[in-house]
Design an enzyme around this catalytic site. Structure first.
Site, PDB file in Angstrom:
ATOM      1  N   ASP A 106      52.900 -43.788  21.394  1.00 22.52           N
ATOM      2  CA  ASP A 106      51.774 -43.067  21.969  1.00 22.52           C
ATOM      3  C   ASP A 106      50.449 -43.683  21.525  1.00 22.52           C
ATOM      4  O   ASP A 106      49.488 -43.712  22.295  1.00 22.52           O
ATOM      5  CB  ASP A 106      51.818 -41.597  21.535  1.00 22.52           C
ATOM      6  CG  ASP A 106      52.957 -40.831  22.195  1.00 22.52           C
ATOM      7  OD1 ASP A 106      53.506 -41.326  23.186  1.00 22.52           O
ATOM      8  OD2 ASP A 106      53.294 -39.732  21.710  1.00 22.52           O
ATOM      9  N   GLY A 107      50.397 -44.184  20.295  1.00 24.07           N
ATOM     10  CA  GLY A 107      49.165 -44.787  19.804  1.00 24.07           C
ATOM     11  C   GLY A 107      48.730 -45.987  20.616  1.00 24.07           C
ATOM     12  O   GLY A 107      47.531 -46.197  20.844  1.00 24.07           O
ATOM     13  N   ARG A 160      45.203 -46.316  22.600  1.00 21.10           N
ATOM     14  CA  ARG A 160      44.286 -47.448  22.415  1.00 21.10           C
ATOM     15  C   ARG A 160      43.945 -48.098  23.753  1.00 21.10           C
ATOM     16  O   ARG A 160      42.805 -48.539  23.963  1.00 21.10           O
ATOM     17  CB  ARG A 160      44.898 -48.470  21.453  1.00 21.10           C
ATOM     18  CG  ARG A 160      44.845 -48.029  19.987  1.00 21.10           C
ATOM     19  CD  ARG A 160      45.207 -49.157  19.036  1.00 21.10           C
ATOM     20  NE  ARG A 160      46.624 -49.504  19.125  1.00 21.10           N
ATOM     21  CZ  ARG A 160      47.582 -48.896  18.444  1.00 21.10           C
ATOM     22  NH1 ARG A 160      47.287 -47.883  17.642  1.00 21.10           N
ATOM     23  NH2 ARG A 160      48.842 -49.271  18.555  1.00 21.10           N
ATOM     24  N   ALA A 201      45.779 -31.055  17.093  1.00 21.87           N
ATOM     25  CA  ALA A 201      45.634 -29.604  17.247  1.00 21.87           C
ATOM     26  C   ALA A 201      46.894 -28.874  16.798  1.00 21.87           C
ATOM     27  O   ALA A 201      46.839 -27.814  16.184  1.00 21.87           O
ATOM     28  CB  ALA A 201      45.303 -29.265  18.705  1.00 21.87           C
ATOM     29  N   ALA A 237      41.433 -25.860   8.534  1.00 28.56           N
ATOM     30  CA  ALA A 237      41.278 -25.138   7.262  1.00 28.56           C
ATOM     31  C   ALA A 237      40.077 -24.198   7.278  1.00 28.56           C
ATOM     32  O   ALA A 237      39.158 -24.330   6.463  1.00 28.56           O
ATOM     33  CB  ALA A 237      41.176 -26.128   6.100  1.00 28.56           C
TER      34      ALA A 237
END
Length: 246
Positions: A49-50, A54, A156, A177
């Protein structure tokens, strides 16, 4: 017809070449994504997926992408190295495609998400969130993720957001957080404008491009969608892979 092959590793590169040659399709090789990819009829991505993300960082006008997963998860890809030949032939012959919206802010595009993070790691940010100019919340947190439905399984998801049907056009707003009990993510229509007010922050698109931001960050639907060859059983595969991650 002319194709571009973008490859992170070359282990199956010769097999991909043979498939395209059998279809009488000329091609060029790219070891790194480039703006030139806009000039091709379609793109074959060899990686995870990266690699696809890109590619999408480099182009606005997106030719259809066919992904062969040599990475880990491969939610955006169409096949594995073991079975891609017939799947690729079928995709190119039918040339059925589907579009997924991207979001834009500060002149950059994202398919998965924008992350807004403090430039000083470990320090809380004061954040104001607005929708179409109307304030909906204020909080302190380490950062904010604004994701598309495709990106609901990325950053997410790691921050506690929901997994969303990839065909439901929306944006998901998830704090990282948060210093508050009971905060829940927002899911809003893709055509809304999300405004995040922060100071001394960095805006990161799909873990790739980034820009420093101070003040108002407006995130909205882009006019330039990501285009993929149509994938059968995208929704069942999505949920089965997410269960595997969990």
């Amino acid at each position: 017809m002319k194709a571009a092959i973008v490859y992170k590793t070359d282990g199956i590169l010769n097999r991909v070449k043979k498939v395209l040659e059998s279809l009488n399709i000329s091609f060029e090789l790219f070891s790194e994504p480039s703006e030139e990819l806009e000039n091709y009829d379609f793109i074959v991505s060899i990686g995870g997926d990266g690699t696809i993300l890109r590619i999408l960082q480099k182009i606005k006008h997106c030719p259809p992408i066919f992904g062969i997963n040599t990475g880990r998860v491969g939610l955006l890809t169409h096949s594995t190295p073991e079975n891609f030949e017939e799947v690729l032939k079928k995709a190119v012959k039918s040339f059925e495609v589907e579009e997924f919206p991207r979001i834009t802010s500060h002149g950059i595009l994202a398919l998965n998400e924008f992350a807004i993070l403090n430039r000083q790691p470990g320090k809380l940010m004061d954040v104001t969130i607005k929708l179409d100019g109307a304030e909906v919340d204020r909080l302190r947190c380490d950062g904010i993720v604004v994701a598309t439905q495709i990106g609901s399984t990325g950053y997410a998801f790691s921050a506690g957001g929901p997994v969303v049907d990839p065909y439901l056009e929306c944006m998901i707003i998830v704090p990282i957080a948060p210093f508050r009990f009971g905060w829940k993510p927002f899911v809003v229509d893709m055509n809304r404008k999300v405004e995040v007010c922060v100071e001394n922050a960095v805006l990161i698109a799909d873990g790739q491009e980034n820009v420093g931001v101070d003040g108002k960050v407006v995130i909205s639907k882009s006019k330039h969608p990501a285009v993929f060859f149509k994938k059968d059983r995208r929704i069942p595969e999505l949920f089965s892979k997410v269960k595997g991650i969990c």
